[in-house]
Design a protein around this motif. Structure first.
Motif, short mmCIF file in Angstrom:
data_model
loop_
_atom_site.label_atom_id
_atom_site.label_comp_id
_atom_site.label_asym_id
_atom_site.label_seq_id
_atom_site.Cartn_x
_atom_site.Cartn_y
_atom_site.Cartn_z
N LEU A 97 0.84 -1.20 0.00
CA LEU A 97 0.00 0.00 0.00
C LEU A 97 0.87 1.24 0.00
O LEU A 97 1.97 1.24 0.58
N VAL A 98 0.38 2.33 -0.65
CA VAL A 98 1.08 3.62 -0.65
C VAL A 98 0.15 4.67 -0.08
O VAL A 98 -1.01 4.78 -0.51
N ILE A 99 0.64 5.45 0.90
CA ILE A 99 -0.08 6.60 1.43
C ILE A 99 0.78 7.82 1.15
O ILE A 99 1.90 7.93 1.67
N CYS A 100 0.31 8.73 0.31
CA CYS A 100 1.15 9.86 -0.08
C CYS A 100 0.40 11.18 0.06
O CYS A 100 -0.81 11.26 -0.14
N ASP A 101 1.17 12.21 0.42
CA ASP A 101 0.66 13.57 0.47
C ASP A 101 0.44 14.05 -0.96
O ASP A 101 1.11 13.59 -1.90
N HIS A 102 -0.50 14.97 -1.15
CA HIS A 102 -0.74 15.48 -2.50
C HIS A 102 0.16 16.67 -2.83
O HIS A 102 0.82 16.70 -3.86
N ALA A 103 0.17 17.68 -1.97
CA ALA A 103 0.88 18.94 -2.27
C ALA A 103 2.35 18.83 -1.90
O ALA A 103 2.77 19.24 -0.83
N MET A 104 3.14 18.24 -2.79
CA MET A 104 4.59 18.13 -2.60
C MET A 104 5.28 18.87 -3.74
O MET A 104 4.78 18.89 -4.86
N PRO A 105 6.45 19.47 -3.50
CA PRO A 105 7.04 20.39 -4.47
C PRO A 105 7.56 19.73 -5.75
O PRO A 105 7.23 20.16 -6.85
N ARG A 106 8.38 18.67 -5.66
CA ARG A 106 9.01 18.11 -6.86
C ARG A 106 8.06 17.24 -7.67
O ARG A 106 8.04 17.30 -8.89
N MET A 107 7.30 16.43 -7.00
CA MET A 107 6.32 15.56 -7.65
C MET A 107 5.10 15.49 -6.76
O MET A 107 5.20 15.05 -5.61
N THR A 108 3.96 15.96 -7.25
CA THR A 108 2.76 15.94 -6.42
C THR A 108 2.30 14.51 -6.18
O THR A 108 2.69 13.58 -6.90
N GLY A 109 1.45 14.36 -5.19
CA GLY A 109 0.90 13.03 -4.93
C GLY A 109 0.12 12.50 -6.12
O GLY A 109 0.15 11.29 -6.40
N ALA A 110 -0.58 13.39 -6.84
CA ALA A 110 -1.33 12.96 -8.02
C ALA A 110 -0.39 12.45 -9.10
O ALA A 110 -0.64 11.43 -9.75
N GLU A 111 0.74 13.16 -9.31
CA GLU A 111 1.71 12.72 -10.31
C GLU A 111 2.36 11.39 -9.91
O GLU A 111 2.58 10.51 -10.75
#
Length: 642
Positions: free
Chosen positions: A575-589
């Motif tokens: 499973l992956v839990i990731c933040d969305h608003a990140m500078p280099r690569m967003t969670g969506a990307e």
């Protein structure tokens, strides 16, 4: 009555009656001989039957009937019924001079000599074509007909002499105001006014306006016989003799207390809408910092939650931790309330039939416009479905209609239209495809080019201080944009304004996707998973890791998307839990890359608001709102990994 006779001694009761009858234009009132020959003809009869007196006097009244009705002997039966039973009443098709048909309500009363001899008939006809069509389109049940008949008693219709004394009294007046005819005829109509209105001279003012302008129309409090008050809609029309002198007044009163209360409730709702528009500004201002603020609260809440579980059960210490957690939770709740007014809130998308939605709004829209403005609609019976938030769409349409009303301070007409449009490739400001266009058109002053450029800019308004926030059109544009459409304005100075909402037509597959059953929560939360936690904020990442480990999972930490991909390529992950608003690569990307390499990998997107790219697969990813508790984290895992 004496004043009438003093003013015109030659005007007896019959003369006054003839003047009254001739003043009525909505009814055809005329006399027939015993054989059915027309012997008199009023203005109302000429208006909607088309015959001048010289063309119709001396003719048989059966010429108004259809050919098939004449062949069936319907006119003769009507006279026979009136003669035998004392009255004939019915409805049916009649025809005008030009051959066109109208649906008529007819009453025929016999007129007899004191000796009992039949000397003729009195005939009253009313054109009910429009009302019949409306009734047939809305309801055709017996209950609706019963209510319609009862509705006649909702009007108090009576006459006043030139001084304002009551000279006639109908059943509706008795029902609404409580007086029997013998109790009120001869008394001044100011009896119905409140003490304060009588002291201010309002009854005399009403008659003065009616005498000078021919008509007085207003709403206000009136008093019944028992002393109770009701909110009345009042119309007073002056009745003039041949010499132009006022010989009396026709007065119609309707009890609209319930309507007034509804209007008051609507005004309150509009005020609440105005306040919500102000809060939109707060949402916009806080949207940019919401992510960082939620991260801070995430670190505080997460740390306190783990601390509480691991610290000794010392009540003096746990109460302090509880207080701190409650304070942080209040901060989180405040953030969510503020975000609810911004365009970064999550819309509750539903398939919508625009025609049905607007029909359901018409009462509210009409009440919001006031007496000087009328609204007309032009909608196909059916329109293709669009996908948006129905509550927000209703607010947007109401906002545009109220703006149109405010653009016409002296009143006017607002057109509300909808139609399906196609946007070809390379044309216009919208992607190619099928759209529903909802247009609100006013006849106001319009806008010049400079005003048009700033119209949708937040906080810009052409209204006076305290009358507009300048956020209304911004909110409407936000809804249209989040729904895949656009707000467009068309206006020229002196030529009115057209505001158009464009929404893309949705396919059956999109409707099915929105209305699909949500995933069911698993009964048992899985344990022992290998989870990659991704967040560029070290405090949040640490707390997320602690909560996951406390739940029995193995955690691999990553502070950026590329780092998370490197971990996943080296070892198995559940499973992956990731933040969305990140500078280099967003969670969506990051999610898109994971979908390409590991199509079945469960992903949870942690975010402080619902601002995600549209038109991508990751838009429908399970989301975990920040700040989240350990229980919410466990619940999200159970939904995607069970």
């Amino acid at each position: 009555m004496e004043s009438l006779n003093r003013q015109d001694p030659s005007l007896n009761d019959e003369g006054r009656f003839r003047l009254l009858v001739d003043a009525i234009t909505d009814y055809a009132i005329y006399m027939l001989s015993p054989e059915g020959i027309i012997t008199s003809w009023n203005t109302g009869a000429q208006r909607f039957k088309g015959y001048k007196p010289s063309e119709i006097l001396g003719e048989h009244f059966s010429r108004f009937y259809l050919e098939e009705d004449r062949a069936a002997g319907t006119p003769e039966r009507a006279l026979a019924t009136a003669k035998e039973q004392g009255r004939f009443e019915g409805e049916g098709w009649r025809q005008r001079k030009d051959g066109s048909r109208f649906w008529a309500h007819v009453i025929i009363d016999p007129i007899r000599h004191p000796s009992g001899e039949l000397i003729g008939f009195a005939k009253i006809t009313r054109d009910l074509t429009e009302r019949r069509a409306a009734e047939n389109a809305i309801r055709q049940s017996e209950e609706q007909f019963r209510r319609l008949v009862q509705g006649v008693s909702d009007y108090a219709i009576y006459m006043l002499d030139p001084s304002g004394n009551v000279s006639s009294w109908n059943f509706g007046a008795e029902r609404i105001k409580g007086y029997r005819p013998d109790e009120i005829i001869g008394r001044h109509f100011s009896t119905f006014y409140t003490l304060e209105d009588r002291a201010a001279g309002m009854p005399q003012t009403a008659l003065g306006i009616a005498r000078a302008e021919g008509r007085f129309e207003r709403e206000g409090w009136r008093v019944r016989k028992d002393g109770t008050r009701f909110w009345a809609s009042v119309v007073i029309d002056a009745i003039r003799g041949d010499d132009g002198q006022v010989i009396g007044f026709a007065k119609i009163t309707r009890d609209i207390t319930e309507k007034m209360e509804t209007q008051r409730a609507l005004e309150q709702a509009r005020e609440e809408l105005f306040q919500s528009q102000k809060m939109e500004a707060i949402g916009q201002l806080t949207g940019g910092i919401a992510h960082d603020f939620n991260n801070l609260l995430m670190a505080v809440l997460g740390s306190l939650e783990i601390l509480k579980k691991r610290m000794p059960q010392d009540r003096s210490l746990t109460s302090l931790v509880d207080n701190a957690m409650q304070g942080a939770q209040r901060g989180a709740a405040l953030t969510q309330r503020m975000l609810a007014f911004s365009r970064r809130q999550e819309l509750h998308m539903e398939p919508i039939d625009v025609s049905g939605l607007v029909r359901g709004m018409m009462d509210m829209l009409s009440r919001s416009l006031g007496p000087l403005t009328r609204i007309e609609t032009s909608f196909p019976i059916r329109l293709p479905t669009i996908l948006t938030d129905p509550n927000q769409l209703e607010m947007a349409i109401l906002n545009l209609v109220v703006n149109a009303r405010d653009a016409m301070p002296s009143g006017g007409r607002i057109l509300l239209r909808a139609a399906e449009e196609s946007v070809p490739s390379g044309k216009g400001l919208l992607p190619p495809g099928r759209y529903i266009r909802i247009a609100v058109i006013d006849e106001g002053e319009g806008m010049d080019a400079k005003t048009m450029e700033q119209a949708i800019t937040p906080f810009f308004t052409t209204k006076g201080v305290g009358k507009g926030t300048g956020l209304g059109l911004s909110m409407v544009q936000g809804l249209a944009s989040q729904s895949g459409g656009r707000l467009m304005l068309k206006s020229r100075l002196g030529e009115g304004t057209t505001a158009e909402l464009w929404f893309p037509v949705v396919t059956l597959e999109q409707v099915a996707e929105v209305t699909a059953d949500p995933p069911q929560r698993a009964e048992n939360t899985p344990r022992g998973l290998r989870i990659v936690a991704v967040d560029d904020d070290g405090l949040v990442l640490m707390n997320t890791t602690l909560m996951l480990e406390d739940l029995g999972h193995t955690v691999f930490e990553a502070m950026a998307g590329p780092e998370a991909l490197e971990i996943m390529r080296k070892q198995p992950v559940d499973l992956v839990i990731c933040d969305h608003a990140m500078p280099r690569m967003t969670g969506a990307e990051l999610a898109e890359v994971i979908r390409e390499e590991w199509p079945e990998m469960p992903i949870i997107l942690a975010t402080g608001y619902a601002e995600l790219p549209e038109g991508t697969q990751i838009a429908n990813l399970p989301r975990l709102g920040k700040p989240f508790s350990q229980a919410q984290l466990a619940d999200a895992i159970s939904r995607v990994a069970s």
